[in-house]
Design a protein around this motif. Structure first.
Motif, PDB file in Angstrom:
ATOM      1  N   TYR A  87       0.836  -1.204   0.000  1.00 24.47           N
ATOM      2  CA  TYR A  87       0.000   0.000   0.000  1.00 24.47           C
ATOM      3  C   TYR A  87       0.871   1.255   0.000  1.00 24.47           C
ATOM      4  O   TYR A  87       0.611   2.201  -0.760  1.00 24.47           O
ATOM      5  N   CYS A  88       1.910   1.259   0.829  1.00 20.61           N
ATOM      6  CA  CYS A  88       2.796   2.423   0.913  1.00 20.61           C
ATOM      7  C   CYS A  88       3.506   2.667  -0.411  1.00 20.61           C
ATOM      8  O   CYS A  88       3.638   3.819  -0.854  1.00 20.61           O
ATOM      9  N   LEU A  89       3.975   1.597  -1.028  1.00 16.91           N
ATOM     10  CA  LEU A  89       4.639   1.732  -2.327  1.00 16.91           C
ATOM     11  C   LEU A  89       3.692   2.318  -3.373  1.00 16.91           C
ATOM     12  O   LEU A  89       4.074   3.198  -4.149  1.00 16.91           O
ATOM     13  N   ASN A  90       2.465   1.844  -3.381  1.00 16.18           N
ATOM     14  CA  ASN A  90       1.492   2.334  -4.363  1.00 16.18           C
ATOM     15  C   ASN A  90       1.147   3.798  -4.121  1.00 16.18           C
ATOM     16  O   ASN A  90       1.014   4.583  -5.077  1.00 16.18           O
ATOM     17  N   LEU A  91       0.995   4.170  -2.850  1.00 17.69           N
ATOM     18  CA  LEU A  91       0.690   5.572  -2.555  1.00 17.69           C
ATOM     19  C   LEU A  91       1.847   6.472  -2.975  1.00 17.69           C
ATOM     20  O   LEU A  91       1.642   7.516  -3.617  1.00 17.69           O
ATOM     21  N   ALA A  92       3.066   6.055  -2.642  1.00 21.25           N
ATOM     22  CA  ALA A  92       4.235   6.857  -3.011  1.00 21.25           C
ATOM     23  C   ALA A  92       4.396   6.931  -4.521  1.00 21.25           C
ATOM     24  O   ALA A  92       4.735   7.992  -5.073  1.00 21.25           O
ATOM     25  N   ALA A  93       4.141   5.821  -5.200  1.00 20.36           N
ATOM     26  CA  ALA A  93       4.240   5.820  -6.658  1.00 20.36           C
ATOM     27  C   ALA A  93       3.230   6.776  -7.275  1.00 20.36           C
ATOM     28  O   ALA A  93       3.523   7.464  -8.268  1.00 20.36           O
ATOM     29  N   GLY A  94       2.042   6.844  -6.689  1.00 21.08           N
ATOM     30  CA  GLY A  94       1.042   7.776  -7.191  1.00 21.08           C
ATOM     31  C   GLY A  94       1.492   9.222  -7.062  1.00 21.08           C
ATOM     32  O   GLY A  94       1.262  10.046  -7.968  1.00 21.08           O
ATOM     33  N   ILE A  95       2.127   9.538  -5.959  1.00 17.44           N
ATOM     34  CA  ILE A  95       2.648  10.895  -5.761  1.00 17.44           C
ATOM     35  C   ILE A  95       3.758  11.180  -6.768  1.00 17.44           C
ATOM     36  O   ILE A  95       3.823  12.283  -7.353  1.00 17.44           O
ATOM     37  N   MET A  96       4.632  10.212  -6.979  1.00 18.60           N
ATOM     38  CA  MET A  96       5.705  10.388  -7.964  1.00 18.60           C
ATOM     39  C   MET A  96       5.134  10.574  -9.372  1.00 18.60           C
ATOM     40  O   MET A  96       5.632  11.392 -10.158  1.00 18.60           O
ATOM     41  N   GLU A  97       4.100   9.835  -9.684  1.00 17.00           N
ATOM     42  CA  GLU A  97       3.454   9.977 -10.997  1.00 17.00           C
ATOM     43  C   GLU A  97       2.900  11.388 -11.183  1.00 17.00           C
ATOM     44  O   GLU A  97       3.013  11.979 -12.266  1.00 17.00           O
ATOM     45  N   GLU A  98       2.291  11.928 -10.136  1.00 16.11           N
ATOM     46  CA  GLU A  98       1.763  13.288 -10.209  1.00 16.11           C
ATOM     47  C   GLU A  98       2.879  14.289 -10.474  1.00 16.11           C
ATOM     48  O   GLU A  98       2.721  15.217 -11.278  1.00 16.11           O
ATOM     49  N   LEU A  99       4.004  14.107  -9.805  1.00 18.47           N
ATOM     50  CA  LEU A  99       5.146  14.992 -10.041  1.00 18.47           C
ATOM     51  C   LEU A  99       5.637  14.861 -11.475  1.00 18.47           C
ATOM     52  O   LEU A  99       5.960  15.860 -12.126  1.00 18.47           O
ATOM     53  N   LEU A 100       5.685  13.645 -11.956  1.00 23.79           N
ATOM     54  CA  LEU A 100       6.175  13.408 -13.310  1.00 23.79           C
ATOM     55  C   LEU A 100       5.267  14.045 -14.353  1.00 23.79           C
ATOM     56  O   LEU A 100       5.748  14.564 -15.380  1.00 23.79           O
ATOM     57  N   LEU A 101       3.976  14.035 -14.086  1.00 27.34           N
ATOM     58  CA  LEU A 101       3.015  14.611 -15.036  1.00 27.34           C
ATOM     59  C   LEU A 101       2.987  16.136 -14.988  1.00 27.34           C
ATOM     60  O   LEU A 101       2.521  16.788 -15.926  1.00 27.34           O
ATOM     61  N   SER A 102       3.469  16.705 -13.882  1.00 33.09           N
ATOM     62  CA  SER A 102       3.516  18.164 -13.782  1.00 33.09           C
ATOM     63  C   SER A 102       4.684  18.687 -14.614  1.00 33.09           C
ATOM     64  O   SER A 102       5.615  17.958 -14.938  1.00 33.09           O
ATOM     65  N   THR A 103       4.630  19.946 -14.949  1.00 31.02           N
ATOM     66  CA  THR A 103       5.658  20.544 -15.803  1.00 31.02           C
ATOM     67  C   THR A 103       6.551  21.453 -14.976  1.00 31.02           C
ATOM     68  O   THR A 103       6.084  22.441 -14.400  1.00 31.02           O
ATOM     69  N   GLY A 104       7.836  21.112 -14.934  1.00 33.74           N
ATOM     70  CA  GLY A 104       8.777  21.970 -14.231  1.00 33.74           C
ATOM     71  C   GLY A 104       8.530  21.993 -12.731  1.00 33.74           C
ATOM     72  O   GLY A 104       7.819  21.161 -12.168  1.00 33.74           O
ATOM     73  N   VAL A 105       9.109  22.989 -12.080  1.00 30.02           N
ATOM     74  CA  VAL A 105       8.941  23.166 -10.641  1.00 30.02           C
ATOM     75  C   VAL A 105       7.666  23.949 -10.380  1.00 30.02           C
ATOM     76  O   VAL A 105       7.454  24.995 -10.987  1.00 30.02           O
ATOM     77  N   PRO A 106       6.791  23.475  -9.503  1.00 31.42           N
ATOM     78  CA  PRO A 106       5.543  24.191  -9.211  1.00 31.42           C
ATOM     79  C   PRO A 106       5.804  25.607  -8.710  1.00 31.42           C
ATOM     80  O   PRO A 106       6.907  25.936  -8.253  1.00 31.42           O
ATOM     81  N   SER A 107       4.779  26.429  -8.774  1.00 31.11           N
ATOM     82  CA  SER A 107       4.922  27.831  -8.372  1.00 31.11           C
ATOM     83  C   SER A 107       5.310  27.962  -6.906  1.00 31.11           C
ATOM     84  O   SER A 107       6.049  28.873  -6.533  1.00 31.11           O
ATOM     85  N   ASP A 108       4.811  27.063  -6.060  1.00 31.54           N
ATOM     86  CA  ASP A 108       5.180  27.108  -4.659  1.00 31.54           C
ATOM     87  C   ASP A 108       6.435  26.257  -4.461  1.00 31.54           C
ATOM     88  O   ASP A 108       6.380  25.073  -4.144  1.00 31.54           O
ATOM     89  N   ARG A 109       7.571  26.873  -4.653  1.00 32.34           N
ATOM     90  CA  ARG A 109       8.839  26.143  -4.614  1.00 32.34           C
ATOM     91  C   ARG A 109       9.131  25.543  -3.238  1.00 32.34           C
ATOM     92  O   ARG A 109       9.719  24.470  -3.142  1.00 32.34           O
ATOM     93  N   GLU A 110       8.737  26.238  -2.172  1.00 29.09           N
ATOM     94  CA  GLU A 110       9.031  25.734  -0.840  1.00 29.09           C
ATOM     95  C   GLU A 110       8.257  24.451  -0.557  1.00 29.09           C
ATOM     96  O   GLU A 110       8.806  23.491  -0.018  1.00 29.09           O
ATOM     97  N   HIS A 111       6.997  24.417  -0.929  1.00 29.36           N
ATOM     98  CA  HIS A 111       6.204  23.209  -0.712  1.00 29.36           C
ATOM     99  C   HIS A 111       6.730  22.062  -1.574  1.00 29.36           C
ATOM    100  O   HIS A 111       6.753  20.902  -1.130  1.00 29.36           O
ATOM    101  N   PHE A 112       7.161  22.379  -2.779  1.00 30.24           N
ATOM    102  CA  PHE A 112       7.759  21.368  -3.641  1.00 30.24           C
ATOM    103  C   PHE A 112       9.045  20.839  -3.022  1.00 30.24           C
ATOM    104  O   PHE A 112       9.304  19.622  -3.037  1.00 30.24           O
ATOM    105  N   ARG A 113       9.847  21.712  -2.441  1.00 26.20           N
ATOM    106  CA  ARG A 113      11.093  21.297  -1.794  1.00 26.20           C
ATOM    107  C   ARG A 113      10.802  20.361  -0.621  1.00 26.20           C
ATOM    108  O   ARG A 113      11.482  19.338  -0.446  1.00 26.20           O
ATOM    109  N   VAL A 114       9.794  20.712   0.174  1.00 26.95           N
ATOM    110  CA  VAL A 114       9.438  19.885   1.336  1.00 26.95           C
ATOM    111  C   VAL A 114       8.992  18.497   0.889  1.00 26.95           C
ATOM    112  O   VAL A 114       9.403  17.478   1.462  1.00 26.95           O
ATOM    113  N   LEU A 115       8.147  18.432  -0.136  1.00 24.67           N
ATOM    114  CA  LEU A 115       7.690  17.141  -0.638  1.00 24.67           C
ATOM    115  C   LEU A 115       8.859  16.332  -1.191  1.00 24.67           C
ATOM    116  O   LEU A 115       8.990  15.135  -0.913  1.00 24.67           O
TER     117      LEU A 115
END
Length: 273
Positions: free
Chosen positions: A178-206
């Protein structure tokens, strides 16, 4: 007060007597280890144990609410007073499995607020609170995460993986998958996004959260875990590659799974170091 250290009986009296709340708060501030890099987690665990049962009184419950609502303006980062809301959020998670539905809803809101707090230690409290829930009953934590992850922001996603990267929760294979699948989903979302999000600090924390948590999951379920890392290692995305490389550098993987780590680094055109 120093004679009361690590003794639960006075704490139990203090949390159930509003007239003694200030004595308790003073003791917690004094023993917080703040300012400093590491708060007194042993004391926090002892405090949380006071709420690990079903008979939490209204007065003791009210104490959690009061402390949890202490704002940053009154308890800034690394100030001794910050230890009070930190403890409240952690203890709320310890109580969650025993609480009735109305209080559970309040605890959920408390954790979500802490996940989004500007203070990093409060965000850690949110993760630790969820760990307390998961140790009581992983299915309860899973229910929460399945609800929250749908619209989760980056700070909340970071809290999810930080909470799950907790070895006591990964003793059962189903939990780790379950943990692997949840983390993979988050990674997929990052991969589908373009570049660094506007909120750089929140992106850094994640990103920082992902840079170590994946290795914890992979170490517990290496076959599926390395397959997941390979998938992202092949992405060619610099942000994703940085996360994968960081996890491959963790001792829990590099020492025991030397060949798998070397293969993935080679796949990304990288070397050790």
């Amino acid at each position: 007060m120093s004679g009361l250290k690590n003794t639960l009986a006075p704490f139990q009296q203090w949390i159930n007597d509003k007239e003694q709340w200030e004595d308790l708060a003073g003791y917690m501030r004094q023993e917080s280890n703040l300012p400093g890099p590491r708060a007194n987690l042993g004391l926090a665990e002892s405090f949380a144990q006071l709420y690990s049962h079903s008979a939490v009184t209204e007065i003791a419950w009210d104490l959690l609410l009061v402390w949890a609502n202490i704002a940053e303006a009154d308890a800034g980062t690394n100030e001794p007073r910050e230890f009070l809301p930190f403890n409240a959020v952690c203890a709320a998670g310890a109580y969650y499995g025993y609480a009735e539905e109305e209080r559970r809803c309040v605890i959920q809101a408390m954790i979500q607020s802490a996940m989004n707090d500007s203070r990093w230690r409060m965000r850690e409290a949110a993760a630790m609170s969820m760990q307390n829930i998961g140790e009581f009953d992983f299915s309860l934590l899973r229910q929460l995460l399945d609800t929250w992850r749908v619209d989760a922001n980056m700070l909340e996603q970071r809290a999810f993986v930080a909470a799950l990267a907790h070895p006591p929760l990964l003793k059962i294979q189903e939990n780790t998958v379950y943990c692997l699948n949840l983390a993979a989903g988050i990674m997929e979302e990052l991969l589908l996004s373009t570049g660094v999000p506007s909120d750089r600090e929140h992106f850094r924390v994640l990103s920082k959260g992902l840079e170590y948590s994946l290795s914890v999951f992979v170490a517990s379920e290496p076959e599926a875990g390395f397959a997941m890392l390979r998938r992202f290692a092949e992405s060619g995305d610099a942000r994703i590659s940085k996360i994968v490389k960081s996890n491959l550098g963790k001792t829990r993987l590099s020492k025991k799974y030397d060949q798998q780590v070397a293969d993935l680094l080679l796949l990304m055109g990288l070397t050790r170091g």
